[in-house]
Write a protein that holds these residues in place. Structure first.
Motif, PDB file in Angstrom:
ATOM      1  N   MET A 271       0.870  -1.175   0.000  1.00 32.81           N
ATOM      2  CA  MET A 271       0.000   0.000   0.000  1.00 32.81           C
ATOM      3  C   MET A 271       0.901   1.217   0.000  1.00 32.81           C
ATOM      4  SD  MET A 271      -2.974  -1.110   2.681  1.00 32.81           S
ATOM      5  CE  MET A 271      -3.994  -2.548   2.347  1.00 32.81           C
ATOM      6  N   PHE A 272       0.879   1.961  -1.120  1.00 34.50           N
ATOM      7  CA  PHE A 272       1.833   3.039  -1.320  1.00 34.50           C
ATOM      8  C   PHE A 272       1.137   4.391  -1.348  1.00 34.50           C
ATOM      9  CE2 PHE A 272       3.551  -0.813  -3.297  1.00 34.50           C
ATOM     10  CZ  PHE A 272       4.804  -0.885  -2.688  1.00 34.50           C
ATOM     11  N   ASP A 273       1.929   5.425  -1.123  1.00 33.66           N
ATOM     12  CA  ASP A 273       1.424   6.790  -1.138  1.00 33.66           C
ATOM     13  C   ASP A 273       0.691   7.069  -2.456  1.00 33.66           C
ATOM     14  OD1 ASP A 273       1.601   9.547   0.234  1.00 33.66           O
ATOM     15  OD2 ASP A 273       2.280   9.977  -1.792  1.00 33.66           O
ATOM     16  N   GLY A 274      -0.546   7.561  -2.362  1.00 33.82           N
ATOM     17  CA  GLY A 274      -1.351   7.849  -3.548  1.00 33.82           C
ATOM     18  C   GLY A 274      -2.320   6.750  -3.932  1.00 33.82           C
ATOM     19  N   ASP A 275      -2.153   5.536  -3.387  1.00 30.86           N
ATOM     20  CA  ASP A 275      -3.091   4.447  -3.677  1.00 30.86           C
ATOM     21  C   ASP A 275      -4.465   4.759  -3.098  1.00 30.86           C
ATOM     22  OD1 ASP A 275      -1.027   3.052  -4.819  1.00 30.86           O
ATOM     23  OD2 ASP A 275      -0.868   1.541  -3.245  1.00 30.86           O
ATOM     24  N   LEU A 276      -5.481   4.139  -3.676  1.00 31.38           N
ATOM     25  CA  LEU A 276      -6.818   4.153  -3.092  1.00 31.38           C
ATOM     26  C   LEU A 276      -7.046   2.805  -2.424  1.00 31.38           C
ATOM     27  CD1 LEU A 276      -8.950   5.854  -5.884  1.00 31.38           C
ATOM     28  CD2 LEU A 276      -8.644   6.698  -3.559  1.00 31.38           C
ATOM     29  N   VAL A 277      -7.352   2.814  -1.139  1.00 34.55           N
ATOM     30  CA  VAL A 277      -7.634   1.577  -0.426  1.00 34.55           C
ATOM     31  C   VAL A 277      -9.147   1.446  -0.265  1.00 34.55           C
ATOM     32  CG1 VAL A 277      -7.314   2.688   1.832  1.00 34.55           C
ATOM     33  CG2 VAL A 277      -7.156   0.204   1.654  1.00 34.55           C
ATOM     34  N   ILE A 278      -9.680   0.284  -0.647  1.00 28.47           N
ATOM     35  CA  ILE A 278     -11.119   0.028  -0.604  1.00 28.47           C
ATOM     36  C   ILE A 278     -11.443  -0.670   0.710  1.00 28.47           C
ATOM     37  CG2 ILE A 278     -13.080  -0.989  -1.800  1.00 28.47           C
ATOM     38  CD1 ILE A 278     -11.481   1.107  -3.416  1.00 28.47           C
ATOM     39  N   CYS A 279     -12.390  -0.110   1.462  1.00 33.82           N
ATOM     40  CA  CYS A 279     -12.666  -0.586   2.823  1.00 33.82           C
ATOM     41  C   CYS A 279     -14.131  -0.950   3.018  1.00 33.82           C
ATOM     42  CB  CYS A 279     -12.289   0.498   3.833  1.00 33.82           C
ATOM     43  SG  CYS A 279     -10.594   1.082   3.694  1.00 33.82           S
TER      44      CYS A 279
ATOM     45  N   GLU B 213     -15.890  -7.345  10.234  1.00 33.91           N
ATOM     46  CA  GLU B 213     -15.287  -7.609  11.544  1.00 33.91           C
ATOM     47  C   GLU B 213     -13.768  -7.616  11.408  1.00 33.91           C
ATOM     48  OE1 GLU B 213     -15.061 -11.115  14.963  1.00 33.91           O
ATOM     49  OE2 GLU B 213     -16.367 -11.355  13.220  1.00 33.91           O
ATOM     50  N   ALA B 214     -13.117  -6.764  12.166  1.00 36.10           N
ATOM     51  CA  ALA B 214     -11.655  -6.714  12.137  1.00 36.10           C
ATOM     52  C   ALA B 214     -11.083  -7.888  12.923  1.00 36.10           C
ATOM     53  CB  ALA B 214     -11.167  -5.397  12.723  1.00 36.10           C
ATOM     54  N   LYS B 215     -10.102  -8.555  12.348  1.00 35.90           N
ATOM     55  CA  LYS B 215      -9.447  -9.682  12.992  1.00 35.90           C
ATOM     56  C   LYS B 215      -7.951  -9.415  13.083  1.00 35.90           C
ATOM     57  CE  LYS B 215     -12.869 -12.895  11.085  1.00 35.90           C
ATOM     58  NZ  LYS B 215     -13.077 -14.107  10.232  1.00 35.90           N
TER      59      LYS B 215
ATOM     60  N   MET C  61      -3.831  -4.516  12.325  1.00 35.44           N
ATOM     61  CA  MET C  61      -4.281  -4.675  13.699  1.00 35.44           C
ATOM     62  C   MET C  61      -3.666  -5.933  14.320  1.00 35.44           C
ATOM     63  SD  MET C  61      -8.079  -4.538  15.368  1.00 35.44           S
ATOM     64  CE  MET C  61      -8.537  -6.251  15.123  1.00 35.44           C
ATOM     65  N   VAL C  62      -3.156  -5.772  15.522  1.00 36.58           N
ATOM     66  CA  VAL C  62      -2.568  -6.881  16.275  1.00 36.58           C
ATOM     67  C   VAL C  62      -3.413  -7.098  17.522  1.00 36.58           C
ATOM     68  CG1 VAL C  62      -0.526  -7.706  17.502  1.00 36.58           C
ATOM     69  CG2 VAL C  62      -0.262  -6.297  15.443  1.00 36.58           C
ATOM     70  N   GLN C  63      -3.729  -8.347  17.805  1.00 38.52           N
ATOM     71  CA  GLN C  63      -4.455  -8.709  19.023  1.00 38.52           C
ATOM     72  C   GLN C  63      -3.535  -9.571  19.875  1.00 38.52           C
ATOM     73  OE1 GLN C  63      -7.907 -10.618  17.274  1.00 38.52           O
ATOM     74  NE2 GLN C  63      -9.094  -8.737  17.384  1.00 38.52           N
ATOM     75  N   GLU C  64      -3.275  -9.111  21.082  1.00 38.56           N
ATOM     76  CA  GLU C  64      -2.344  -9.814  21.954  1.00 38.56           C
ATOM     77  C   GLU C  64      -2.792  -9.690  23.402  1.00 38.56           C
ATOM     78  OE1 GLU C  64       2.263 -10.099  21.335  1.00 38.56           O
ATOM     79  OE2 GLU C  64       1.818  -8.301  22.505  1.00 38.56           O
ATOM     80  N   ARG C  65      -2.987 -10.818  24.056  1.00 38.00           N
ATOM     81  CA  ARG C  65      -3.399 -10.852  25.452  1.00 38.00           C
ATOM     82  C   ARG C  65      -4.663 -10.039  25.697  1.00 38.00           C
ATOM     83  NH1 ARG C  65       2.599  -9.949  28.218  1.00 38.00           N
ATOM     84  NH2 ARG C  65       3.569 -11.831  27.331  1.00 38.00           N
ATOM     85  N   GLY C  66      -5.615 -10.164  24.768  1.00 38.94           N
ATOM     86  CA  GLY C  66      -6.893  -9.485  24.908  1.00 38.94           C
ATOM     87  C   GLY C  66      -6.877  -8.010  24.589  1.00 38.94           C
TER      88      GLY C  66
ATOM     89  N   VAL D 265     -12.041   0.744  15.390  1.00 36.99           N
ATOM     90  CA  VAL D 265     -11.883   0.365  13.982  1.00 36.99           C
ATOM     91  C   VAL D 265     -13.041   0.950  13.192  1.00 36.99           C
ATOM     92  CG1 VAL D 265     -11.843  -1.547  12.346  1.00 36.99           C
ATOM     93  CG2 VAL D 265     -10.594  -1.727  14.508  1.00 36.99           C
ATOM     94  N   GLN D 266     -12.728   1.705  12.146  1.00 37.33           N
ATOM     95  CA  GLN D 266     -13.743   2.335  11.323  1.00 37.33           C
ATOM     96  C   GLN D 266     -13.952   1.628   9.992  1.00 37.33           C
ATOM     97  OE1 GLN D 266     -11.702   6.189  11.486  1.00 37.33           O
ATOM     98  NE2 GLN D 266     -13.429   7.000  12.643  1.00 37.33           N
ATOM     99  N   GLY D 267     -13.066   0.698   9.672  1.00 33.06           N
ATOM    100  CA  GLY D 267     -13.213  -0.053   8.442  1.00 33.06           C
ATOM    101  C   GLY D 267     -12.063  -1.040   8.277  1.00 33.06           C
ATOM    102  N   VAL D 268     -12.313  -2.072   7.480  1.00 31.77           N
ATOM    103  CA  VAL D 268     -11.299  -3.085   7.171  1.00 31.77           C
ATOM    104  C   VAL D 268     -10.970  -2.996   5.690  1.00 31.77           C
ATOM    105  CG1 VAL D 268     -10.784  -5.554   7.110  1.00 31.77           C
ATOM    106  CG2 VAL D 268     -12.118  -4.603   9.000  1.00 31.77           C
TER     107      VAL D 268
END
Length: 201
Positions: free
Chosen positions: A128-136, A141-143, A161-166, A188-191
């Protein structure tokens, strides 16, 4: 779709979500609650504009009688820029849309898709580079391992996103950038589901 403002598109998609769930069309007060409007006039104005532009029809002007004449499922609104660097305030703009069906990126028809323009280089490890459009997808549900649009301590950023020890925290995909741990909040506002990159010669 280019004739719709971002508020109008958001309300239209709210009508579509209700219809897809076999729910009646929302009332003006329900629209205010969903969109965060403090005045019912704002909701009335948006609904009237949608009717005037031929997206919906109303029987006698009643909200519950709204019928969809066209759907927005082949459009993705571009909400502005998102920092892929150090967390900062997102630069949001209105009016730009992509003529693409979100299903092409695996986003269900009843979910809210949006696009953001990447600013910075902290996510180059995920291509994901500067100027790209990311589709969300705003409803996914974020995992652990998901690339997310996140509001962390009131600042927006694009990170893994990192999930560690809750607990959840954010990881850059560039060794030049630090990991980000929330002091007070992380929402989290979008994935992220896909990337569009212009070819430059």
């Amino acid at each position: 779709m280019n004739d719709l403002t971002q508020p109008q598109l958001s309300v239209l998609q709210f009508f579509e979500q209700q219809a897809d769930s076999n729910q009646p069309a929302p009332t003006i007060r329900e629209i205010c609650g969903e969109m965060g409007y403090s005045s019912t006039k704002a909701a009335h104005d948006v609904v009237a504009a949608l009717e005037k532009k031929g997206w919906i029809s109303r029987d006698g002007g009643k909200a519950r009688s709204i019928r969809l004449l066209r759907r927005s499922n082949n459009m993705i609104p571009v909400l502005g820029g998102i920092t892929a660097g150090l967390a900062s305030e997102a630069s949001l703009t209105e009016g730009e849309t992509l003529a693409l069906n979100p299903k092409l990126f695996g986003i269900p028809a009843n979910h809210r898709a949006f696009a953001l323009r990447v600013r910075g280089e902290s996510m180059i490890g995920r291509r994901m580079f500067d100027g790209d459009l990311v589709i969300c997808d705003a409803d996914a549900e974020a995992k652990a391992g998901s690339v997310v649009v996140a509001l962390i301590d009131q600042e927006s950023t694009l990170k893994t996103m990192v999930q560690e020890r809750g607990k959840n925290w954010l990881k850059a995909e560039n060794p030049d950038y630090p990991e980000i741990f929330p002091v007070a909040s992380l929402t989290v506002q979008g994935v992220a589901y896909g990337v569009i990159r212009p070819l430059v010669t």
